[in-house]
Each structure stands twice: as C-alpha cells, then as structure tokens.
Scaffold this motif. Structure first.
Motif, PDB file in Angstrom:
ATOM      1  N   ILE A 241      33.681  44.414  43.177  1.00  0.00           N
ATOM      2  CA  ILE A 241      33.574  42.981  43.454  1.00  0.00           C
ATOM      3  C   ILE A 241      33.673  42.155  42.178  1.00  0.00           C
ATOM      4  N   ALA A 242      34.407  41.041  42.275  1.00  0.00           N
ATOM      5  CA  ALA A 242      34.492  40.033  41.210  1.00  0.00           C
ATOM      6  C   ALA A 242      34.889  40.642  39.873  1.00  0.00           C
ATOM      7  N   GLU A 243      35.778  41.631  39.900  1.00  0.00           N
ATOM      8  CA  GLU A 243      36.210  42.264  38.654  1.00  0.00           C
ATOM      9  C   GLU A 243      37.187  41.385  37.885  1.00  0.00           C
ATOM     10  N   GLN A 244      38.039  40.682  38.617  1.00  0.00           N
ATOM     11  CA  GLN A 244      39.117  39.905  38.004  1.00  0.00           C
ATOM     12  C   GLN A 244      39.039  38.451  38.435  1.00  0.00           C
ATOM     13  N   THR A 245      39.438  37.534  37.551  1.00  0.00           N
ATOM     14  CA  THR A 245      39.422  36.108  37.914  1.00  0.00           C
ATOM     15  C   THR A 245      40.396  35.817  39.054  1.00  0.00           C
ATOM     16  N   ARG A 246      41.516  36.541  39.098  1.00  0.00           N
ATOM     17  CA  ARG A 246      42.457  36.345  40.211  1.00  0.00           C
ATOM     18  C   ARG A 246      41.796  36.684  41.541  1.00  0.00           C
ATOM     19  N   GLU A 247      40.965  37.713  41.550  1.00  0.00           N
ATOM     20  CA  GLU A 247      40.229  38.076  42.766  1.00  0.00           C
ATOM     21  C   GLU A 247      39.267  36.964  43.167  1.00  0.00           C
ATOM     22  N   VAL A 248      38.575  36.389  42.198  1.00  0.00           N
ATOM     23  CA  VAL A 248      37.646  35.297  42.500  1.00  0.00           C
ATOM     24  C   VAL A 248      38.392  34.112  43.094  1.00  0.00           C
TER      25      VAL A 248
END
Length: 462
Positions: A241-248
C-alpha cells in the motif's frame, strides 16, 4: 531438511557465554529446545555435557516481506540513461523474467534466497507469494503447486515460513482487467479459496509454518473481493500500500481517498495486518495505523533500489508505531543492512545522527528489538530467547574486526553499523545448526543448483 523434522522431537541444549534475552543481556545462559520451542532458558548456569557451546547470541530476526524468485534477477535492472525509469518500468522487466520460470527453477531460486536469509540472521520469512500459475496462465493440476515449492524451499533451507498467498485479480483501481503479463498471478475468490486449501496441505510437513493471506494491493483487488477474502483465513493479512506516488494519485482519482485512508475506512485493519511500504502516508494516516495496532512493513534496500521514497519513520517511532523489515525484491539480502539503511535514510532526511532511538539508548539495540517484535507480530509468531518461544537464535562472531572488544549493546551497534560480511557465525533453529562459520550447511549443493538454473533462465531471456 530431514534432520529438521527429527530435531523437533529431540531435546537439545545450547549454552551461550552471553545472550540477549527479553529483559536484556545475560551471562552463562543455557537454552534447551524441545519440539521447536525453547523449553527452558536459565541464566548464570554452567554448560551441561553434550551442550553446544556458543559465544554471543541474539534472537533470530523475522523477514516480513519477500518475493523469493526475484533473487534470480537481482542486479539485472541497473542500466542508466532511461528517461522515466521507475518502479513501473522495473515491474515490466520483472514480468519478463517471471514469464520464463517453471516450478523447478522457482524452487531453486527460493532455496538460494532462503539460505542467504539465514546466513544474514533472518530465521523466518514472510513469503508474499503471487506466482501461482503456469507460464500460459493456466492453473497447475494442483492449484497450490507453486506454493508447495515455497514450502519445499523452506524445508530444504530450514528457515521458518509464514506463507502469504497473494490474491491478484485486476491491473488497476476500479477492477480494471489484468494485462497479459499478469496471467500467472490471477484468481477469482472461489479459485483463491481452493488455493488456500492446497496451501494448508503443502504446509503440513512444516510443523511451525503459518498461513496468512495477502490481497496484493488496492490496485489488484476490488472492495467486494477484499471483503470476501478476509473470512477465508484467520492468520496474518499483508497488503502492499502507498508505495508509489502514482499509486496514491490513482487511488484518489478512483475513490477520493488516499490508499491508507481508504483501507482504514473500509477494512477491519487490526493487529493481524501488515501494511507493506506505506511510504507515502500523512500524519493522520500513520497515527490511525498505530491506533489499529497494525505493523508497517519496511523494506529499505528495495525501497531505495526502486526509488520509492522514505517512510516518516522518526515521527512514527516516537509515537510508538510497530514495524518490521523485509528483503522484498531480494536484490541484496542482509538483515543488518535493512536496519542500517532504515536509520540512515532518516539521518539523511533529518540531517542528524541516532534519530530513531530514544535519548541515551543504543540505536542498534532499538532497531533490532523493535524490528524483532514487529516482524513476529506480522508473521503470526512469537520471538525472543524465552521459554515457550520458537527455538531460533543467531550467534555473532566476536572475532570479526568490527565486533572485537565490544560488550552488550555495542555488539548490535557494531554488527548493524560497522560490519559487512562474516559477522554472523552460526544460526540455529529447532536445535539444529543451519549456518556454521557463516555458511549454510547446504550452501554448496543449493548454490550449484541455483547457478545452473539461472544460467539457463538468462539464456532464455536474453
């Protein structure tokens, strides 16, 4: 390891000159294992005839997040000059490697990764296992074939195993259909339930194995699927979860909420849960994670390798947050390095020294004991040199140049911050020495098989 099964029935005495117990350092410590656990732990006593005599020992550390097969591609994605190179481009290369793995090569790579973990001081691994199907995406005759290979690799190496079969169904938020490169990963809920049944059978030969579940990420599982998965197993629950800013950003576009914010609002997150990475969190989010008593799973070497960013560790630590460390992509397997890099990342960000431990405390001791407890919770076990806990320990080599003339917490400080290779002398589980003089007892055989497999794989992927 057949001997491992026999050792679970036999009593074994180990005498240590000094040992790190839950209450602190103690001298002349005699530990007796029985059935895979410490039966007795006595201090200030002499060795008994037949005891194994060790020097300075500490508990074995849990590795709470691993993708074992990625050890086979370690170092192969470090080519500069690519605009936009990131986690996402690395993932495409990983999928290409994954496409060539069969069950035998997968097991050979996992065995090598697991003996390296033991040599580094990890005695249990949380295998976040998502490679389930054949190369064309079809299920194996036994849907748990690849999970059984994880169990076989753990048995061959002797490492403790918490198996975390991954549920993966979608390519992105909102239930987007998976892409062809993900075909080996995909399940529906009913198929995943059958996988779990197969996993229970595969783990039966490992008396201290733990079975959890791992909804891969909010990208890969819908809300309805997540709700359906949780009743299928009562063990640990791990999620990326929330590993990458693109994912956020994508999660906000889908739901209006950030990933950790959404998860805490829509899932019964509690002490069974491990939130892996959680790199990009707000203060309110990590405070809410602490309130739920969940563990944050940090993988500093992989997070640095992939350019993920830094978790706000100091504020989290001051507030009493629970964490453990994992080797994740296994680009480098080194328990001390994970802890060192965790501290050093914060030092670089905050421009200070010894920023995580409380004032006057040893940074090494704090990092080690906190990660020990957090990983144990996340992996569904207990840890530490105490009666009733798993019979696992790591012996440090006090003749190593970095450890000479140290005492007490300085052994941990020097192992984590000043030593490189060779600081781990031996590693024991269930009354059996798995590592002696820094080398796994089966290293020669396992490494030779690994070399053959990887040479063939790299020829195929060239």
């Amino acid at each position: 390891m057949a001997a491992q099964q026999n050792s679970n029935q036999a009593s074994r005495g180990i005498w240590a000159a000094q040992a790190l117990l839950p209450e602190g350092w103690a001298r002349s410590v005699r530990l007796v294992s029985q059935g895979g656990r410490w039966e007795t732990v006595e201090t200030g006593v002499p060795a008994q005839p037949g005891d194994e005599r060790l020097g300075v020992v500490v508990p074995g550390l849990g590795n709470l997040h691993s993708h074992a097969f990625q050890r086979g591609m370690a170092g192969l994605t470090e080519i500069g000059g690519h605009s936009g190179d990131s986690f996402w481009s690395w993932r495409e290369l990983m999928y290409r490697f994954l496409a060539h793995l069969d069950a035998d090569s997968f097991q050979a790579i996992a065995e090598l990764a697991y003996i390296e973990m033991l040599e580094a001081g990890f005695t249990r691994v949380g295998e976040f296992h998502y490679l389930h199907h054949a190369a064309d995406g079809r299920a194996h005759a036994d849907p748990a074939e690849m999970s059984a290979r994880v169990a076989a690799a753990a048995q061959a190496s002797g490492i403790g195993l918490t198996l975390l079969p991954v549920f993966y169904a979608h390519a992105d938020f909102g239930g987007a259909p998976p892409n062809p490169a993900q075909r080996r990963l995909i399940h529906d809920v009913d198929g995943f339930a059958r996988l779990l049944e197969g996993c229970r059978r595969a783990l039966a030969p490992l008396p201290d194995a733990v079975l959890g579940i791992a909804p891969h990420s909010l990208r890969a599982v819908t809300p309805d699927e997540l709700a359906a998965l949780l009743p299928l197993n009562g063990g640990p629950v791990h999620i990326h979860i929330a590993e990458q800013t693109r994912e956020v950003d994508a999660c906000v576009a889908w739901s209006g909420l950030r990933p950790v914010q959404w998860l805490l609002a829509h899932a019964p997150v509690d002490a069974r849960w491990c939130l892996v990475h959680a790199t990009h969190v707000t203060a309110q989010e990590w405070q809410d994670v602490i309130a739920r008593e969940a563990v944050v799973g940090l993988c500093p070497i992989t997070e640095a390798n992939l350019g993920d960013g830094l978790f706000p560790m100091r504020d989290f630590a001051v507030a009493g947050g629970r964490f453990g460390v994992g080797s994740d992509s296994n680009v480098l397997i080194d328990a001390a390095e994970e802890l060192r890099l965790l501290e050093y990342g914060q030092r670089l960000t905050l421009r200070g020294r010894n920023v995580l431990a409380r004032e006057g405390a040893s940074s090494g001791r704090w990092l080690f004991t906190q990660a020990l407890d957090g990983a144990a919770q996340a992996l569904g076990v207990q840890a530490g040199l105490a009666a009733g806990r798993p019979a696992e320990l790591v012996e440090l080599d006090t003749t190593h140049p970095a450890l000479v003339a140290r005492e007490g917490d300085a052994w941990l400080d020097s192992w984590i911050f000043a030593a490189r290779c060779g600081a781990v002398r031996s590693v024991w589980r269930d009354g059996q020495a798995l590592v002696r003089e820094g080398r796994h007892v089966a290293r020669e055989r396992i490494a030779a098989r690994y070399a053959q497999v990887v040479a063939r794989l790299l020829g195929a992927t060239a």
